[in-house]
Enzyme design. Structure first.
Site, PDB file in Angstrom:
ATOM      1  N   GLU A 121       0.825  -1.215   0.000  1.00  0.00           N
ATOM      2  CA  GLU A 121       0.000   0.000   0.000  1.00  0.00           C
ATOM      3  C   GLU A 121       0.858   1.263   0.000  1.00  0.00           C
ATOM      4  O   GLU A 121       1.892   1.326   0.661  1.00  0.00           O
ATOM      5  CB  GLU A 121      -0.905  -0.001   1.240  1.00  0.00           C
ATOM      6  CG  GLU A 121      -1.853   1.176   1.327  1.00  0.00           C
ATOM      7  CD  GLU A 121      -2.753   1.071   2.553  1.00  0.00           C
ATOM      8  OE1 GLU A 121      -3.218   2.128   3.029  1.00  0.00           O
ATOM      9  OE2 GLU A 121      -2.982  -0.057   3.052  1.00  0.00           O
ATOM     10  N   GLU A 125      -3.194  10.957   2.421  1.00  0.00           N
ATOM     11  CA  GLU A 125      -4.413  11.144   3.225  1.00  0.00           C
ATOM     12  C   GLU A 125      -4.494  12.571   3.748  1.00  0.00           C
ATOM     13  O   GLU A 125      -3.471  13.180   4.080  1.00  0.00           O
ATOM     14  CB  GLU A 125      -4.458  10.137   4.376  1.00  0.00           C
ATOM     15  CG  GLU A 125      -4.651   8.713   3.871  1.00  0.00           C
ATOM     16  CD  GLU A 125      -4.736   7.685   4.989  1.00  0.00           C
ATOM     17  OE1 GLU A 125      -5.763   6.993   5.067  1.00  0.00           O
ATOM     18  OE2 GLU A 125      -3.767   7.581   5.757  1.00  0.00           O
TER      19      GLU A 125
END
EC number: 3.2.1.14
Length: 451
Positions: A121, A125
């Site tokens: 991943e 964010e």
């Protein structure tokens, strides 16, 4: 900048396990045999101004989207919503650049996530209550044994009020995070536990928004990381995405996991054109008018068309001339045939006339013709042998000694003139009288005899 990054990193060390709320996999190749991953195999900028961009290339995995002047709208309108899309394709190393504006709202998380089947991943964010920083993060094979990977970086301006370009550039050697044209972070392969936690397997692209501050679905640690509890009386909370430029650094149709190691060298690239690339080509190829198609033809092709057209015109002209000349020739032949027919008829008529002449039939008299020539023709001889001498040549007239009879006694009568009162016949010394009358006769009985 370094101070802020270190301070926020300390907080993220405790809270980062909860950042994985929107990460998941349907089949983990580390544990089971999974289908091949469909490749992008090319590069393309996906503009999110219509629903077709999403439906053609992405799956909506949660919620729904709307579209406006600022692109796709990921909106939380009530508690429990988390609109998210996931690409239908994978990239095996590559670059992803997303132009977006994060959502406002305490506890609201806007995210850009690259995720693989074995939970490698790479993240961007944004927290709705933080108008100065953005978080970068990564995971390898879903490893959450340590929480020291997230780093926050300042943004040029408020990420919830302005659009910025957030980029991940990913190779087998390193990962880079960019804000607009500024490189803010680099992760080397060796720095991720000698590559064991380095993201290195084919990934999808996921964009979404969720509420980390929702107390009904999150732990207290997640709520604190997200900036506090979300006040849902202040909905809607919207993340805006204008576009995503995605480049696959590998080319092929699919990516095959050949073992369960999760190492990038075990991934086999299947050659061929990807389904997504073919769809892109089909959708992006404009429908051209005939004029535009002609303008796009190579010069050699146009020349061939010109030559072909000229040949066609020449063929038509040749066909016309051939038909015209053939018809003209046929007309000439018909005229010649007609002339030959007329000439033959004339020859036959002349032949018949001469046969009658030679036989003395039909009023022809060879002796008369011999002395008078053509004057013997035309009806003179037609009275010969009939006893007819015209209306003035009756027996009584001949007996009364009329001038006509008297004239006839000295030579042939004129066919048009009747002599009266002793007028002379038009015959004179210049026109000698025949030595022997053509015919003679007596009034007695109306019979004719030679003198």
């Amino acid at each position: 900048m370094q101070f802020n990054s270190l301070v926020l990193l300390a907080g993220a060390t405790i809270l980062s396990p909860f950042v994985q709320a929107q990460t998941w996999t349907t089949c983990n190749p580390l544990n089971e045999t999974c289908p091949n991953d469909p490749a992008l195999g090319t590069n393309h900028t996906f503009v999110f101004n219509t629903s077709s961009t999403v439906t053609d290339y992405y799956n909506i995995t949660a919620g729904s989207l709307t579209y406006g002047d600022d692109g796709a709208e990921f909106t939380i309108a009530k508690q429990g919503q988390s609109p998210t899309i996931q690409s239908k394709f994978y990239i095996f190393f590559g670059q992803v650049s997303v132009i977006m504006k994060a959502a406002t709202g305490v506890g609201i998380v806007s995210s850009i996530v690259l995720e693989s089947d074995d939970l490698d991943e790479i993240d961007w964010e944004f927290i709705g209550g933080n108008d100065t920083h953005a978080e970068t993060n990564y995971f390898g094979k879903g490893n959450t044994t340590s929480y020291d990977r997230a780093i926050w970086y300042p943004t040029p301006s408020d990420p919830t009020a302005n659009f910025h370009n957030y980029t991940v550039d990913w190779t087998a050697e390193r990962v880079q995070w960019w804000i607009d044209d500024s490189l803010v972070r680099t992760l080397a392969y060796a720095d991720a536990v000698d590559g064991k936690n380095f993201p290195q397997t084919p990934m999808t692209v996921r964009l979404g928004i969720w509420s980390g501050g929702d107390p009904k679905g999150n732990s207290q640690g997640t709520i604190e990381w997200a900036g506090g509890e979300t006040d849902f009386t202040k909905v809607p909370f919207t993340m805006y995405v204008k576009s995503a430029a995605v480049q696959d650094y590998s080319t092929g149709s699919e990516y095959e996991w050949t073992d369960k190691t999760g190492d990038w060298t075990s991934i086999k690239v299947i050659s061929g054109n990807s389904t997504v690339a073919e769809t892109i080509t089909k959708n992006e190829t404009p429908t051209l008018s005939l004029g535009e198609k002609w303008d796009n033809l190579p010069k050699t092709t146009k020349l061939a068309v010109y030559c072909g057209g000229g040949a066609a015109v020449a063929a038509l002209v040749s066909a016309f001339l051939f038909t015209f000349l053939r018809q003209r020739r046929n007309g000439r032949l018909e005229r010649e045939a007609y002339n030959q027919l007329i000439e033959k008829q004339q020859q036959d008529a002349y032949k018949d006339q001469m046969e009658l002449h030679n036989k003395g039939i039909g009023g022809f008299d060879n002796n008369s013709y011999a002395t008078q020539g053509d004057d013997a023709l035309g009806g003179w001889g037609s009275n010969q042998g009939t006893g007819y001498v015209g209306p003035s040549g009756s027996a009584s007239a001949m007996a009364s000694g009329s001038p006509m009879v008297q004239a006839g006694q000295h030579g042939p009568m004129s066919p048009t003139m009747v002599m009266r009162n002793g007028e002379m016949s038009p015959h004179s010394a210049e026109f000698p009288q025949p030595q022997q009358p053509m015919f003679g006769g007596s009034a007695n009985g109306g019979s004719y005899m030679k003198m």
